[in-house]
Write a protein that holds these residues in place. Sequence first.
Motif, PDB file in Angstrom:
ATOM      1  N   LEU A   1       0.825  -1.210   0.000  1.00 15.22           N
ATOM      2  CA  LEU A   1       0.000   0.000   0.000  1.00 15.22           C
ATOM      3  C   LEU A   1       0.860   1.261   0.000  1.00 15.22           C
ATOM      4  CD1 LEU A   1      -2.734  -1.181   2.510  1.00 15.22           C
ATOM      5  CD2 LEU A   1      -3.094  -0.687   0.081  1.00 15.22           C
ATOM      6  N   LEU A   2       1.898   1.265   0.811  1.00 16.04           N
ATOM      7  CA  LEU A   2       2.785   2.441   0.865  1.00 16.04           C
ATOM      8  C   LEU A   2       3.486   2.676  -0.470  1.00 16.04           C
ATOM      9  CD1 LEU A   2       4.268   1.947   4.433  1.00 16.04           C
ATOM     10  CD2 LEU A   2       2.837   3.875   3.674  1.00 16.04           C
ATOM     11  N   ALA A   3       3.937   1.611  -1.113  1.00 19.05           N
ATOM     12  CA  ALA A   3       4.629   1.740  -2.407  1.00 19.05           C
ATOM     13  C   ALA A   3       3.717   2.348  -3.468  1.00 19.05           C
ATOM     14  CB  ALA A   3       5.143   0.382  -2.873  1.00 19.05           C
ATOM     15  N   ARG A   4       2.430   2.077  -3.353  1.00 16.12           N
ATOM     16  CA  ARG A   4       1.466   2.592  -4.341  1.00 16.12           C
ATOM     17  C   ARG A   4       0.744   3.841  -3.857  1.00 16.12           C
ATOM     18  NH1 ARG A   4       2.160  -2.627  -4.669  1.00 16.12           N
ATOM     19  NH2 ARG A   4       1.934  -3.807  -6.588  1.00 16.12           N
ATOM     20  N   LYS A   5       1.098   4.300  -2.647  1.00 14.63           N
ATOM     21  CA  LYS A   5       0.456   5.479  -2.053  1.00 14.63           C
ATOM     22  C   LYS A   5      -1.066   5.303  -1.982  1.00 14.63           C
ATOM     23  CE  LYS A   5       3.966   8.917  -3.355  1.00 14.63           C
ATOM     24  NZ  LYS A   5       5.111   8.111  -3.301  1.00 14.63           N
ATOM     25  N   LEU A   6      -1.467   4.117  -1.520  1.00 10.71           N
ATOM     26  CA  LEU A   6      -2.883   3.793  -1.384  1.00 10.71           C
ATOM     27  C   LEU A   6      -3.255   3.670   0.085  1.00 10.71           C
ATOM     28  CD1 LEU A   6      -3.159   0.989  -4.105  1.00 10.71           C
ATOM     29  CD2 LEU A   6      -3.932   3.374  -4.295  1.00 10.71           C
ATOM     30  N   MET A   7      -4.518   3.964   0.367  1.00 12.00           N
ATOM     31  CA  MET A   7      -5.056   3.824   1.715  1.00 12.00           C
ATOM     32  C   MET A   7      -6.097   2.706   1.720  1.00 12.00           C
ATOM     33  SD  MET A   7      -3.457   6.082   3.539  1.00 12.00           S
ATOM     34  CE  MET A   7      -4.394   6.410   5.041  1.00 12.00           C
ATOM     35  N   LEU A   8      -6.216   2.041   2.864  1.00  9.89           N
ATOM     36  CA  LEU A   8      -7.126   0.920   3.049  1.00  9.89           C
ATOM     37  C   LEU A   8      -8.253   1.285   4.004  1.00  9.89           C
ATOM     38  CD1 LEU A   8      -7.837  -2.185   2.936  1.00  9.89           C
ATOM     39  CD2 LEU A   8      -6.250  -2.446   4.870  1.00  9.89           C
ATOM     40  N   ALA A   9      -9.451   0.794   3.690  1.00 10.91           N
ATOM     41  CA  ALA A   9     -10.578   0.842   4.626  1.00 10.91           C
ATOM     42  C   ALA A   9     -11.081  -0.584   4.801  1.00 10.91           C
ATOM     43  CB  ALA A   9     -11.697   1.726   4.087  1.00 10.91           C
TER      44      ALA A   9
ATOM     45  N   TRP B   1      -1.200   4.050   6.010  1.00 11.05           N
ATOM     46  CA  TRP B   1      -1.871   3.289   4.959  1.00 11.05           C
ATOM     47  C   TRP B   1      -3.259   2.765   5.341  1.00 11.05           C
ATOM     48  CZ3 TRP B   1      -2.678  -1.707   6.574  1.00 11.05           C
ATOM     49  CH2 TRP B   1      -1.850  -2.166   7.596  1.00 11.05           C
ATOM     50  N   LEU B   2      -3.629   2.794   6.625  1.00 10.80           N
ATOM     51  CA  LEU B   2      -4.976   2.400   7.044  1.00 10.80           C
ATOM     52  C   LEU B   2      -5.779   3.663   7.291  1.00 10.80           C
ATOM     53  CD1 LEU B   2      -6.999   0.134   7.828  1.00 10.80           C
ATOM     54  CD2 LEU B   2      -6.204   0.442  10.178  1.00 10.80           C
ATOM     55  N   GLU B   3      -6.792   3.884   6.458  1.00 14.13           N
ATOM     56  CA  GLU B   3      -7.560   5.123   6.550  1.00 14.13           C
ATOM     57  C   GLU B   3      -8.632   5.034   7.618  1.00 14.13           C
ATOM     58  OE1 GLU B   3      -9.875   8.515   5.983  1.00 14.13           O
ATOM     59  OE2 GLU B   3     -10.758   6.583   5.522  1.00 14.13           O
ATOM     60  N   ARG B   4      -9.391   3.932   7.640  1.00 14.25           N
ATOM     61  CA  ARG B   4     -10.418   3.744   8.659  1.00 14.25           C
ATOM     62  C   ARG B   4     -10.965   2.327   8.587  1.00 14.25           C
ATOM     63  NH1 ARG B   4     -14.787   8.114   6.954  1.00 14.25           N
ATOM     64  NH2 ARG B   4     -12.866   9.144   6.410  1.00 14.25           N
ATOM     65  N   GLY B   5     -11.663   1.967   9.673  1.00 10.61           N
ATOM     66  CA  GLY B   5     -12.343   0.686   9.732  1.00 10.61           C
ATOM     67  C   GLY B   5     -13.788   0.880  10.135  1.00 10.61           C
TER      68      GLY B   5
ATOM     69  N   HIS C   1     -17.339   5.682   1.274  1.00 10.34           N
ATOM     70  CA  HIS C   1     -17.554   6.426   2.510  1.00 10.34           C
ATOM     71  C   HIS C   1     -16.261   6.663   3.285  1.00 10.34           C
ATOM     72  CE1 HIS C   1     -21.608   5.075   1.519  1.00 10.34           C
ATOM     73  NE2 HIS C   1     -22.010   6.152   2.179  1.00 10.34           N
ATOM     74  N   SER C   2     -15.149   6.707   2.556  1.00 11.33           N
ATOM     75  CA  SER C   2     -13.843   6.959   3.177  1.00 11.33           C
ATOM     76  C   SER C   2     -12.960   7.694   2.188  1.00 11.33           C
ATOM     77  CB  SER C   2     -13.184   5.629   3.579  1.00 11.33           C
ATOM     78  OG  SER C   2     -12.754   4.919   2.420  1.00 11.33           O
ATOM     79  N   ARG C   3     -11.738   7.895   2.579  1.00 18.92           N
ATOM     80  CA  ARG C   3     -10.742   8.478   1.674  1.00 18.92           C
ATOM     81  C   ARG C   3      -9.800   7.396   1.144  1.00 18.92           C
ATOM     82  NH1 ARG C   3     -11.576  12.377   5.662  1.00 18.92           N
ATOM     83  NH2 ARG C   3     -12.298  14.356   4.820  1.00 18.92           N
ATOM     84  N   ALA C   4     -10.181   6.141   1.329  1.00 15.94           N
ATOM     85  CA  ALA C   4      -9.365   5.007   0.888  1.00 15.94           C
ATOM     86  C   ALA C   4      -9.643   4.666  -0.570  1.00 15.94           C
ATOM     87  CB  ALA C   4      -9.635   3.793   1.771  1.00 15.94           C
TER      88      ALA C   4
END
Length: 161
Positions: free
Chosen positions: A16-24, A47-51, A92-95
């Motif tokens: 996720l960090l290598a691709r500059k992505l965030m996870l929900a 890299w973790l935006e929300r749960g 419903h997130s920024r992920a």
Amino acid sequence: MVNDYDDLVAKLADLLLARKLMLATAESCTGGLIAGACTDLAGSSGWLERGFVTYSNEAKSEMLGVDAALIAAHGAVSEAVARAMAEGAVAHSRAQVSVAVTGVAGPTGGSADKPVGTVWFGWSVGGEVRTERRRFDGDRAAVRAATVHHALQNLVDLLQR
């Protein structure tokens, strides 16, 4: 099954960090265990935006935008709801990436069509949603641990493609 997810979470973080992505995460039967496994790693805020813990049908609708009619038609433990949860977590997130799980962890709540241990997964990566149904053996803790492992492993596999 040992619920030691450190290696999987470290791989996931790197991808996720290598691709500059965030996870929900959007969790029902795991009650936040996937997000918990992710936050066990220091620096997960990168890299973790929300749960979302959406245990009730109302929470699935209110927090993730899952249509109540979809739940009524297919049941909460279904491909349609897992897909909608994965889509809703991104919407419903920024992920940009999500994982969703909905299942019957037991020991009660199973049926002939959806026995205890049945889990539907949804993963949204790059706007594409994949779903899968699995059935895990064991008690409630074993089903939940297997669900977390499978959710993380498949997310890593999808991001490595």
